[in-house]
Write an enzyme that holds these catalytic residues in place. Structure first.
Site, mmCIF file in Angstrom:
data_model
loop_
_atom_site.group_PDB
_atom_site.id
_atom_site.type_symbol
_atom_site.label_atom_id
_atom_site.label_comp_id
_atom_site.label_asym_id
_atom_site.label_seq_id
_atom_site.Cartn_x
_atom_site.Cartn_y
_atom_site.Cartn_z
ATOM 1 C CG HIS A 196 -4.174 -16.115 -44.803
ATOM 2 N ND1 HIS A 196 -5.189 -16.435 -43.613
ATOM 3 C CD2 HIS A 196 -4.723 -15.126 -45.566
ATOM 4 C CE1 HIS A 196 -6.392 -15.793 -44.038
ATOM 5 N NE2 HIS A 196 -6.068 -14.982 -45.006
ATOM 6 C CD GLU A 204 -8.763 -12.481 -45.046
ATOM 7 O OE1 GLU A 204 -8.878 -12.855 -43.955
ATOM 8 O OE2 GLU A 204 -8.224 -13.047 -45.916
ATOM 9 C CE1 TYR A 208 -4.690 -15.593 -39.037
ATOM 10 C CE2 TYR A 208 -2.644 -14.273 -38.316
ATOM 11 C CZ TYR A 208 -3.165 -15.185 -39.250
ATOM 12 O OH TYR A 208 -2.206 -15.702 -39.898
ATOM 13 C CG ASN A 227 -0.608 -23.019 -41.553
ATOM 14 O OD1 ASN A 227 -0.330 -21.924 -41.716
ATOM 15 N ND2 ASN A 227 -2.016 -23.521 -41.165
ATOM 16 C CE LYS A 237 -0.285 -18.386 -42.207
ATOM 17 N NZ LYS A 237 -1.047 -19.477 -41.262
HETATM 18 P P1 DAT Z 1 -6.588 -20.935 -41.872
HETATM 19 O O1 DAT Z 1 -5.279 -20.417 -41.863
HETATM 20 O O2 DAT Z 1 -6.606 -22.341 -42.143
HETATM 21 O O3 DAT Z 1 -7.817 -20.204 -42.446
HETATM 22 P P2 DAT Z 1 -7.741 -20.273 -39.033
HETATM 23 O O4 DAT Z 1 -8.207 -19.152 -39.814
HETATM 24 O O5 DAT Z 1 -8.686 -21.016 -38.241
HETATM 25 O O6 DAT Z 1 -7.417 -21.198 -40.303
HETATM 26 O O7 DAT Z 1 -6.421 -20.069 -38.379
HETATM 27 C C1 DAT Z 1 -5.703 -19.009 -38.778
HETATM 28 C C2 DAT Z 1 -4.142 -19.481 -38.318
HETATM 29 O O8 DAT Z 1 -4.168 -19.496 -36.990
HETATM 30 C C3 DAT Z 1 -3.806 -20.843 -38.727
HETATM 31 O O9 DAT Z 1 -3.390 -20.742 -40.228
HETATM 32 C C4 DAT Z 1 -2.552 -21.094 -37.875
HETATM 33 C C5 DAT Z 1 -3.100 -20.645 -36.551
HETATM 34 N N1 DAT Z 1 -3.882 -21.660 -35.723
HETATM 35 C C6 DAT Z 1 -5.162 -21.977 -36.019
HETATM 36 N N2 DAT Z 1 -5.349 -22.969 -35.039
HETATM 37 C C7 DAT Z 1 -4.295 -23.159 -34.335
HETATM 38 C C8 DAT Z 1 -4.132 -23.916 -33.476
HETATM 39 N N3 DAT Z 1 -5.121 -24.914 -32.893
HETATM 40 N N4 DAT Z 1 -2.863 -23.973 -32.827
HETATM 41 C C9 DAT Z 1 -2.029 -23.365 -33.286
HETATM 42 N N5 DAT Z 1 -2.230 -22.233 -34.250
HETATM 43 C C10 DAT Z 1 -3.390 -22.270 -34.831
HETATM 44 MG MG MG Z 2 -8.505 -18.569 -41.820
#
Ligand code: DAT
Ligand code: MG
Length: 155
Positions: A116, A127, A50, A113, A10
């Site tokens: 991905h 994906e 997303y 973070n 990212k």
């Molecule tokens: P992951 O990336 O661990 O698969 P995810 O698919 O639930 O997690 O979410 C995708 C991304 O969206 C995540 O890496 C960062 C953002 N995100 C998720 N939950 C969030 C939150 N509560 N606040 C801010 N950003 C968030």
């Molecule tokens: Mg995810």
């Protein structure tokens, strides 16, 4: 089972000059990098990628962050690599991620973070196809293949 998974480094990983360190972890694990490129995510692709988060309050900020800066997309291949890579990446909230994981070692944030990774073999197939055409993915033999897997692990 040999699998492929999609990784996105990212914008925060690029700005923080972490991409070499992060890619090195996958190389050292023994995963084969079969595709890699820099790109800018379109808003349409962000919405698809997303789609499970479109109704969340943080979605607009997530889309803005992920589409306004270049990212690096990679496909890696290995035995059960979807699960292996998720373990290497750590949980979404990097403050809760185990030390030794990428998020646990390099981030203190959920929204920044660093990386991905696809969350299941089914998601990974979709994906990989979203980000790479077949001619951008390369089949080649790693010279150390026989040292990465025993005879019964090579299928
Ligand atoms: P992951 O990336 O661990 O698969 P995810 O698919 O639930 O997690 O979410 C995708 C991304 O969206 C995540 O890496 C960062 C953002 N995100 C998720 N939950 C969030 C939150 N509560 N606040 C801010 N950003 C968030
Ligand atoms: Mg995810």
């Amino acid at each position: 089972m040999m699998e492929r998974t999609l990784l996105l480094l990212k914008p925060d990983a690029i700005q923080r000059k972490l991409i070499g360190k992060i890619i090195t972890r996958f190389e050292k694990k023994g995963l084969r990098i079969i595709g890699i490129k820099m790109l800018k995510l379109s808003k349409e692709n962000a919405k698809e990628h997303y789609s499970h988060l479109l109704d969340k309050p943080f979605y607009p900020g997530l889309e803005e962050f992920m589409t306004n800066h270049p990212i690096i997309a990679m496909v890696v291949e290995g035995q059960e690599c979807v699960e292996v890579v998720r373990k290497m990446v750590g949980v979404t909230n990097a403050r809760k991620a185990e030390s030794g994981t990428i998020r646990g070692d390099y981030s203190l944030s959920t929204g920044r973070n660093t990386i991905h990774a696809s969350d299941s073999p089914e998601t990974a197939k979709k994906e990989v196809a979203r980000f790479f055409s077949e001619d951008e993915l390369f089949e080649y033999k790693l010279a150390v293949f026989e040292y990465l897997y025993a005879e019964d692990e090579r299928e």
